[in-house]
Motif scaffolding. Structure first.
Motif, mmCIF file in Angstrom:
data_model
loop_
_atom_site.group_PDB
_atom_site.id
_atom_site.type_symbol
_atom_site.label_atom_id
_atom_site.label_comp_id
_atom_site.label_asym_id
_atom_site.label_seq_id
_atom_site.Cartn_x
_atom_site.Cartn_y
_atom_site.Cartn_z
ATOM 1 N N GLY A 171 0.772 -1.227 0.000
ATOM 2 C CA GLY A 171 0.000 0.000 0.000
ATOM 3 C C GLY A 171 0.811 1.288 0.000
ATOM 4 O O GLY A 171 0.259 2.355 -0.253
ATOM 5 N N ALA A 172 2.112 1.196 0.271
ATOM 6 C CA ALA A 172 2.955 2.392 0.247
ATOM 7 C C ALA A 172 3.742 2.512 -1.055
ATOM 8 O O ALA A 172 4.612 3.371 -1.180
ATOM 9 C CB ALA A 172 3.917 2.396 1.434
ATOM 10 N N HIS A 202 -14.106 4.348 2.802
ATOM 11 C CA HIS A 202 -13.701 3.104 3.448
ATOM 12 C C HIS A 202 -12.595 3.336 4.475
ATOM 13 O O HIS A 202 -11.872 4.342 4.422
ATOM 14 C CB HIS A 202 -13.208 2.096 2.402
ATOM 15 N N GLU A 203 -12.437 2.388 5.387
ATOM 16 C CA GLU A 203 -11.253 2.315 6.236
ATOM 17 C C GLU A 203 -10.189 1.530 5.476
ATOM 18 O O GLU A 203 -10.512 0.549 4.797
ATOM 19 C CB GLU A 203 -11.564 1.597 7.550
ATOM 20 N N VAL A 204 -8.932 1.944 5.588
ATOM 21 C CA VAL A 204 -7.865 1.307 4.814
ATOM 22 C C VAL A 204 -6.717 0.916 5.741
ATOM 23 O O VAL A 204 -6.209 1.745 6.502
ATOM 24 C CB VAL A 204 -7.344 2.242 3.705
ATOM 25 N N LEU A 205 -6.336 -0.355 5.658
ATOM 26 C CA LEU A 205 -5.136 -0.849 6.326
ATOM 27 C C LEU A 205 -4.068 -1.046 5.253
ATOM 28 O O LEU A 205 -4.176 -1.927 4.402
ATOM 29 C CB LEU A 205 -5.417 -2.175 7.041
ATOM 30 N N CYS A 206 -3.049 -0.213 5.301
ATOM 31 C CA CYS A 206 -1.942 -0.245 4.344
ATOM 32 C C CYS A 206 -0.823 -1.103 4.930
ATOM 33 O O CYS A 206 -0.270 -0.772 5.986
ATOM 34 C CB CYS A 206 -1.462 1.180 4.073
ATOM 35 N N LEU A 239 -4.191 3.694 -4.693
ATOM 36 C CA LEU A 239 -5.372 2.894 -4.365
ATOM 37 C C LEU A 239 -5.864 3.235 -2.961
ATOM 38 O O LEU A 239 -7.082 3.399 -2.745
ATOM 39 C CB LEU A 239 -5.034 1.408 -4.471
ATOM 40 N N CYS A 240 -4.958 3.330 -1.990
ATOM 41 C CA CYS A 240 -5.355 3.714 -0.626
ATOM 42 C C CYS A 240 -6.099 5.045 -0.643
ATOM 43 O O CYS A 240 -7.140 5.208 0.013
ATOM 44 C CB CYS A 240 -4.126 3.825 0.274
#
Length: 330
Positions: free
Chosen positions: A13-14, A30-34, A21-22
């Motif tokens: 995600g980084a 939405h909540e996002v876990l990267c 996308l994040c």
């Protein structure tokens, strides 16, 4: 009833694509876990998202199991440029295969849909042009690019086997050349190479004759395609090509980079790397039909935005300020 706002896991995600996308998922509420191990991704790519309470960053290598609770999984973790994936080819293969197994196991446990960021490299140096999803490819299994090409092919196998054997809801996107802001300047990809060389007034290095072709998709178009694929009905598994079907020679791209930067750089030819494809262009009929998706940003417009990003990043670097584009991964 399915929740409209979800908790979404984005591995890698980084990175270049992952950070965009994040950003897009957060914009949709939405909540996002990267999740990223920061081998090629950078914290600087997601620094601007850290103030959002719905965004979380976790340092983790997906070759090891991950135990989290989420509603959807986008599996983007893997070095994607030859410079990076050939640096540690064994780890690249592990990321594609062990990473896929771990993420598929998580999706199976959670009964969550999972999207695999596959690649046009599964087609190798193709004998079919443009490439359709039913083409099996022409890939060297033992060459210097094989860690990435065959790793992604095996990951696709795992995804479809988990779907057939365990009923996991899978989505497989075959991503063609994508470019835009937050590309790593030293990743060896043709767009970032040409833009950075042109801005620095250095010779533009074209490998081979420059007559080989590629198709370039702007990052915002690609991200929209990924999200539409994830949101498609469960029977739309893919694989689905996502890319821009407009084709350019590498020399044409070099000339555009020189023109739009106003550079005095000259084009110099270098030997073509082993197993480098001669042609690459997606057939996106399936994406148009099943997702209602096609690119909207033309290369000229996207290239100007990308040049502006790198120009600003280089100015920040010269001034000693942090820059997402021109600092090494943390």
């Amino acid at each position: 009833m399915q929740r409209s706002h979800k908790r979404v896991l984005v591995t890698g995600g980084a990175g270049f694509l992952g950070s965009h996308l994040c950003e897009a998922l957060l914009a949709r509420g939405h909540e996002v876990l990267c999740v990223d191990n920061f081998f090629t991704g950078s914290r600087l790519n997601v620094t601007h998202l850290l103030s959002d309470p719905r965004f979380e960053v976790m340092r983790h290598d997906i070759t090891f199991p991950l135990f989290v609770e989420v509603d959807e999984i986008y599996n983007l973790a893997c070095p994607a440029s030859p410079v990076h994936y050939q640096h540690d080819p064994v780890q690249t293969t592990k990321t594609s295969i062990h990473g896929a197994i771990n993420m598929l196991g998580l999706a199976k446990r959670l009964k969550a849909p999972i999207l695999q960021a596959s690649t046009s490299e599964v087609y190798g140096d193709p004998e079919v042009h443009p490439q359709t999803e039913d083409y099996w490819g022409r890939v060297n299994p033992i060459g210097p690019r094989s860690c990435y090409d065959e790793g992604k092919r095996c990951a696709e196998t795992l995804f479809f086997d988990y779907n057939r054997q365990h009923g996991v809801n899978i989505k497989v996107a075959r991503i063609f050349n994508t470019y835009g802001p937050r590309m790593h300047p030293n990743d060896g990809r043709v767009v970032s190479n040409f833009v950075v060389q042109a801005l620095r007034g250095e010779p533009i290095t074209v490998y081979g004759s420059g007559k080989q072709t590629r198709s370039f998709c702007y990052v915002s178009d690609l991200i929209e395609g990924l999200i539409r694929l994830m949101e498609s009905p469960a029977d739309v598994t893919g694989p689905i090509n996502l890319g821009n079907p407009r084709e350019f020679t590498i020399r044409e791209l070099a000339e555009l980079a020189i023109r739009y930067t106003g550079s005095a750089s000259e084009i110099v030819l270098r030997p073509l790397p082993q197993d480098d494809p001669r042609q690459r262009r997606p057939d996106i009929a399936r994406a148009r039909e099943l997702l209602g998706w096609e690119p909207t940003v033309e290369l000229e417009a996207g290239l100007k935005r990308t040049i502006a990003y790198f120009r600003n990043a280089m100015a920040d670097a010269d001034a000693g300020e942090p820059s997402r584009g021109l600092r090494a991964a943390t």
